[in-house]
Motif scaffolding. Structure first.
Motif, PDB file in Angstrom:
ATOM      1  N   PRO A 179      48.437  49.022  38.839  1.00  0.00           N
ATOM      2  CA  PRO A 179      49.458  48.085  38.351  1.00  0.00           C
ATOM      3  C   PRO A 179      49.409  47.971  36.831  1.00  0.00           C
ATOM      4  CG  PRO A 179      48.188  47.134  40.169  1.00  0.00           C
ATOM      5  CD  PRO A 179      47.476  48.384  39.753  1.00  0.00           C
ATOM      6  N   ILE A 180      50.551  48.112  36.198  1.00  0.00           N
ATOM      7  CA  ILE A 180      50.573  48.082  34.738  1.00  0.00           C
ATOM      8  C   ILE A 180      50.069  46.745  34.214  1.00  0.00           C
ATOM      9  CG2 ILE A 180      52.979  47.311  34.608  1.00  0.00           C
ATOM     10  CD1 ILE A 180      51.152  49.676  32.155  1.00  0.00           C
ATOM     11  N   ALA A 181      50.292  45.674  34.967  1.00  0.00           N
ATOM     12  CA  ALA A 181      49.865  44.352  34.508  1.00  0.00           C
ATOM     13  C   ALA A 181      48.349  44.221  34.456  1.00  0.00           C
ATOM     14  CB  ALA A 181      50.452  43.265  35.408  1.00  0.00           C
ATOM     15  N   SER A 182      47.636  45.102  35.150  1.00  0.00           N
ATOM     16  CA  SER A 182      46.174  45.035  35.130  1.00  0.00           C
ATOM     17  C   SER A 182      45.589  45.634  33.865  1.00  0.00           C
ATOM     18  CB  SER A 182      45.585  45.747  36.361  1.00  0.00           C
ATOM     19  OG  SER A 182      45.824  47.146  36.312  1.00  0.00           O
ATOM     20  N   VAL A 183      46.391  46.388  33.114  1.00  0.00           N
ATOM     21  CA  VAL A 183      45.932  47.011  31.870  1.00  0.00           C
ATOM     22  C   VAL A 183      46.289  46.080  30.719  1.00  0.00           C
ATOM     23  CG1 VAL A 183      46.029  49.044  30.384  1.00  0.00           C
ATOM     24  CG2 VAL A 183      46.298  49.290  32.868  1.00  0.00           C
ATOM     25  N   PRO A 193      38.933  43.633  37.972  1.00  0.00           N
ATOM     26  CA  PRO A 193      39.890  44.730  38.172  1.00  0.00           C
ATOM     27  C   PRO A 193      41.238  44.513  37.516  1.00  0.00           C
ATOM     28  CG  PRO A 193      39.660  43.430  40.184  1.00  0.00           C
ATOM     29  CD  PRO A 193      38.588  42.951  39.237  1.00  0.00           C
ATOM     30  N   ASP A 194      41.520  43.307  37.088  1.00  0.00           N
ATOM     31  CA  ASP A 194      42.793  43.029  36.419  1.00  0.00           C
ATOM     32  C   ASP A 194      42.607  42.745  34.943  1.00  0.00           C
ATOM     33  OD1 ASP A 194      44.454  43.336  38.708  1.00  0.00           O
ATOM     34  OD2 ASP A 194      43.732  41.396  39.437  1.00  0.00           O
ATOM     35  N   ASN A 195      41.506  43.273  34.380  1.00  0.00           N
ATOM     36  CA  ASN A 195      41.179  43.069  32.967  1.00  0.00           C
ATOM     37  C   ASN A 195      40.752  44.404  32.373  1.00  0.00           C
ATOM     38  OD1 ASN A 195      40.914  41.471  30.700  1.00  0.00           O
ATOM     39  ND2 ASN A 195      39.151  40.322  31.442  1.00  0.00           N
ATOM     40  N   LEU A 196      41.665  45.387  32.442  1.00  0.00           N
ATOM     41  CA  LEU A 196      41.351  46.766  32.089  1.00  0.00           C
ATOM     42  C   LEU A 196      41.806  47.108  30.675  1.00  0.00           C
ATOM     43  CD1 LEU A 196      42.636  48.537  35.354  1.00  0.00           C
ATOM     44  CD2 LEU A 196      40.348  47.603  34.929  1.00  0.00           C
ATOM     45  N   PHE A 197      40.989  47.909  29.996  1.00  0.00           N
ATOM     46  CA  PHE A 197      41.339  48.467  28.696  1.00  0.00           C
ATOM     47  C   PHE A 197      41.065  49.962  28.729  1.00  0.00           C
ATOM     48  CE2 PHE A 197      40.634  44.037  27.940  1.00  0.00           C
ATOM     49  CZ  PHE A 197      41.516  43.686  26.934  1.00  0.00           C
ATOM     50  N   VAL A 198      41.858  50.722  27.982  1.00  0.00           N
ATOM     51  CA  VAL A 198      41.673  52.169  27.879  1.00  0.00           C
ATOM     52  C   VAL A 198      41.492  52.510  26.411  1.00  0.00           C
ATOM     53  CG1 VAL A 198      42.539  54.426  28.552  1.00  0.00           C
ATOM     54  CG2 VAL A 198      43.246  52.402  29.843  1.00  0.00           C
ATOM     55  N   TYR A 227      42.871  40.123  23.740  1.00  0.00           N
ATOM     56  CA  TYR A 227      43.823  40.382  24.816  1.00  0.00           C
ATOM     57  C   TYR A 227      43.220  40.337  26.216  1.00  0.00           C
ATOM     58  CZ  TYR A 227      47.230  41.603  21.254  1.00  0.00           C
ATOM     59  OH  TYR A 227      48.089  41.561  20.188  1.00  0.00           O
ATOM     60  N   ARG A 228      41.933  40.117  26.344  1.00  0.00           N
ATOM     61  CA  ARG A 228      41.326  40.054  27.674  1.00  0.00           C
ATOM     62  C   ARG A 228      41.885  38.871  28.456  1.00  0.00           C
ATOM     63  NH1 ARG A 228      35.074  38.278  27.166  1.00  0.00           N
ATOM     64  NH2 ARG A 228      35.399  38.000  29.386  1.00  0.00           N
ATOM     65  N   ALA A 229      41.918  39.008  29.767  1.00  0.00           N
ATOM     66  CA  ALA A 229      42.324  37.911  30.628  1.00  0.00           C
ATOM     67  C   ALA A 229      41.221  36.855  30.636  1.00  0.00           C
ATOM     68  CB  ALA A 229      42.564  38.411  32.037  1.00  0.00           C
ATOM     69  N   ARG A 230      41.613  35.602  30.655  1.00  0.00           N
ATOM     70  CA  ARG A 230      40.630  34.507  30.634  1.00  0.00           C
ATOM     71  C   ARG A 230      40.552  33.818  31.992  1.00  0.00           C
ATOM     72  NH1 ARG A 230      37.669  35.470  26.083  1.00  0.00           N
ATOM     73  NH2 ARG A 230      39.093  36.062  24.405  1.00  0.00           N
ATOM     74  N   THR A 285      29.268  39.611  35.703  1.00  0.00           N
ATOM     75  CA  THR A 285      30.323  39.447  36.702  1.00  0.00           C
ATOM     76  C   THR A 285      31.639  39.165  35.986  1.00  0.00           C
ATOM     77  OG1 THR A 285      29.881  37.063  36.930  1.00  0.00           O
ATOM     78  CG2 THR A 285      28.769  38.545  38.478  1.00  0.00           C
ATOM     79  N   ASN A 286      32.702  39.698  36.549  1.00  0.00           N
ATOM     80  CA  ASN A 286      34.058  39.408  36.059  1.00  0.00           C
ATOM     81  C   ASN A 286      34.274  39.804  34.602  1.00  0.00           C
ATOM     82  OD1 ASN A 286      36.551  38.422  37.091  1.00  0.00           O
ATOM     83  ND2 ASN A 286      36.359  36.606  35.799  1.00  0.00           N
ATOM     84  N   ALA A 287      33.582  40.823  34.132  1.00  0.00           N
ATOM     85  CA  ALA A 287      33.685  41.256  32.735  1.00  0.00           C
ATOM     86  C   ALA A 287      34.912  42.151  32.534  1.00  0.00           C
ATOM     87  CB  ALA A 287      32.434  42.023  32.334  1.00  0.00           C
ATOM     88  N   PRO A 288      35.442  42.213  31.309  1.00  0.00           N
ATOM     89  CA  PRO A 288      36.467  43.212  31.014  1.00  0.00           C
ATOM     90  C   PRO A 288      35.947  44.618  31.297  1.00  0.00           C
ATOM     91  CG  PRO A 288      36.331  41.608  29.247  1.00  0.00           C
ATOM     92  CD  PRO A 288      35.163  41.346  30.145  1.00  0.00           C
ATOM     93  N   VAL A 289      36.845  45.481  31.697  1.00  0.00           N
ATOM     94  CA  VAL A 289      36.505  46.860  32.053  1.00  0.00           C
ATOM     95  C   VAL A 289      37.166  47.794  31.045  1.00  0.00           C
ATOM     96  CG1 VAL A 289      36.759  48.658  33.803  1.00  0.00           C
ATOM     97  CG2 VAL A 289      36.273  46.295  34.495  1.00  0.00           C
ATOM     98  N   VAL A 290      36.377  48.687  30.454  1.00  0.00           N
ATOM     99  CA  VAL A 290      36.888  49.633  29.461  1.00  0.00           C
ATOM    100  C   VAL A 290      36.669  51.054  29.967  1.00  0.00           C
ATOM    101  CG1 VAL A 290      36.778  50.423  27.069  1.00  0.00           C
ATOM    102  CG2 VAL A 290      36.273  48.021  27.606  1.00  0.00           C
ATOM    103  N   LEU A 291      37.716  51.858  29.953  1.00  0.00           N
ATOM    104  CA  LEU A 291      37.597  53.289  30.228  1.00  0.00           C
ATOM    105  C   LEU A 291      37.655  54.027  28.902  1.00  0.00           C
ATOM    106  CD1 LEU A 291      37.528  55.727  32.185  1.00  0.00           C
ATOM    107  CD2 LEU A 291      40.043  55.683  32.127  1.00  0.00           C
ATOM    108  N   PHE A 292      36.609  54.794  28.584  1.00  0.00           N
ATOM    109  CA  PHE A 292      36.574  55.571  27.343  1.00  0.00           C
ATOM    110  C   PHE A 292      36.812  57.049  27.648  1.00  0.00           C
ATOM    111  CE2 PHE A 292      34.503  58.379  24.356  1.00  0.00           C
ATOM    112  CZ  PHE A 292      35.156  58.019  23.188  1.00  0.00           C
TER     113      PHE A 292
END
Length: 304
Positions: free
Chosen positions: A184-188, A153-158, A301-304, A80-87
């Motif tokens: 939202p750019i702030a979510s990335v 959803p606010d802890n995104l990485f690409v 850089y992940r949100a805490r 739950t609430n994990a960072p999300v990575v799009l590859f």
């Protein structure tokens, strides 16, 4: 920028590692991501030794109307609430697919991240910016569905390799694409580019087929588009890359620094354009530390 190369460096690892390398020699060339030939069974070789047991995998999630607008999502069970990575895979914008990158989804999910591995529309039928728009649309899907697959959803990485690295960086640094997609750019929180072509004159290369006829690199290359509020970047370069020239990352780093964006450019020793990405696979981390550098960056850089 692109010069086809499928050579594999000689292994000097210990015998156990050498045996692993021998077993996976086809798999190393699986994610060529440049239109070079690879053995028919290469995908099966790597997928055979990469198990998704203990992960929750959702295949072929549709993020857009095109047949290739699908992605696979790899999540640690119960997360739950994990960072999300799009590859985003590479392939000179004309080839490659998510099926050949199960190892990336598995590897990042084992690190604790909800990971989407996407397909996108291919050139020359679909030229820039189609595949960049697909990256933004896929990121929108990941954000909208993050909670249902265990992510924040606010802890995104690409993250992308080769042409996919271009897609990843361009989708985020250019203020247009995320705005149009409604992300939202702030979510990335960050972008990871692996051996990406961020700054070159495509008119001099066969990859011109991926860009508009008569297009100008000044209007297209990510290093010309850096927004002042872009997130931090990690740019990984292969020491022995003969496909994407290192100046791509040097120029991209300079553009990010000029805009005041945190950026780290690291050269990974001994790897080439193929093995820098293959090293993301957990059985192949002895090739280089691509995986660990990506994890360290996300953790920083992940949100805490």
């Amino acid at each position: 920028m692109f010069k086809a190369s499928s050579s594999i460096p000689h292994s000097t690892a210990r015998p156990r590692r050498a045996r692993t390398a021998a077993l996976l020699i086809g798999a190393v060339s699986l994610p060529l991501l440049i239109a070079a030939c690879s053995p028919q069974n290469a995908q099966e070789n790597l997928n055979r030794v990469v198990s998704t047991r203990g992960l929750d995998v959702k295949y072929n999630q549709r993020y857009g109307p095109d047949a290739r607008n699908v992605l696979d999502v790899y999540s640690p069970e119960g997360v739950t609430n994990a960072p999300v990575v799009l590859f985003i895979h590479g392939g000179s914008w004309e080839g490659g697919d998510k099926e050949g990158h199960k190892f990336a989804g598995e590897s990042l999910a084992r690190a604790g991240y909800v990971t989407g591995v996407m397909n996108y529309r291919l050139a020359p039928t679909n030229r820039y910016p189609s595949y960049v728009q697909d990256a933004a649309a896929a990121l929108k899907w990941m954000r909208d569905n993050a909670k249902s697959v265990g992510g924040n959803p606010d802890n995104l990485f690409v993250m992308g390799h080769s042409a996919g690295g271009f897609n990843a960086v361009e989708a985020v640094v250019n203020e247009r694409w995320l705005r149009e997609a409604g992300v939202p750019i702030a979510s990335v929180r960050g972008v990871i580019g692996i051996a990406g072509p961020y700054s070159y004159d495509f008119r001099d290369f066969p990859s011109a087929r991926a860009f508009p006829v008569g297009g100008n690199p000044d209007d297209i290359m990510p290093d010309r588009h850096v927004r002042k509020d872009a997130p931090p970047h990690l740019l990984l370069v292969a020491e022995n890359d003969s496909v994407v020239y290192p100046m791509n990352a040097v120029n991209m780093e300079a553009a990010l620094k000029a805009a005041g964006i945190p950026v780290t450019r690291n050269v990974i020793p001994r790897v080439n354009h193929v093995t820098i990405m293959a090293a993301v696979a957990r059985p192949l981390t002895f090739l280089g530390n691509t995986r660990q550098q990506a994890i360290d960056f996300i953790e920083k850089y992940r949100a805490r």
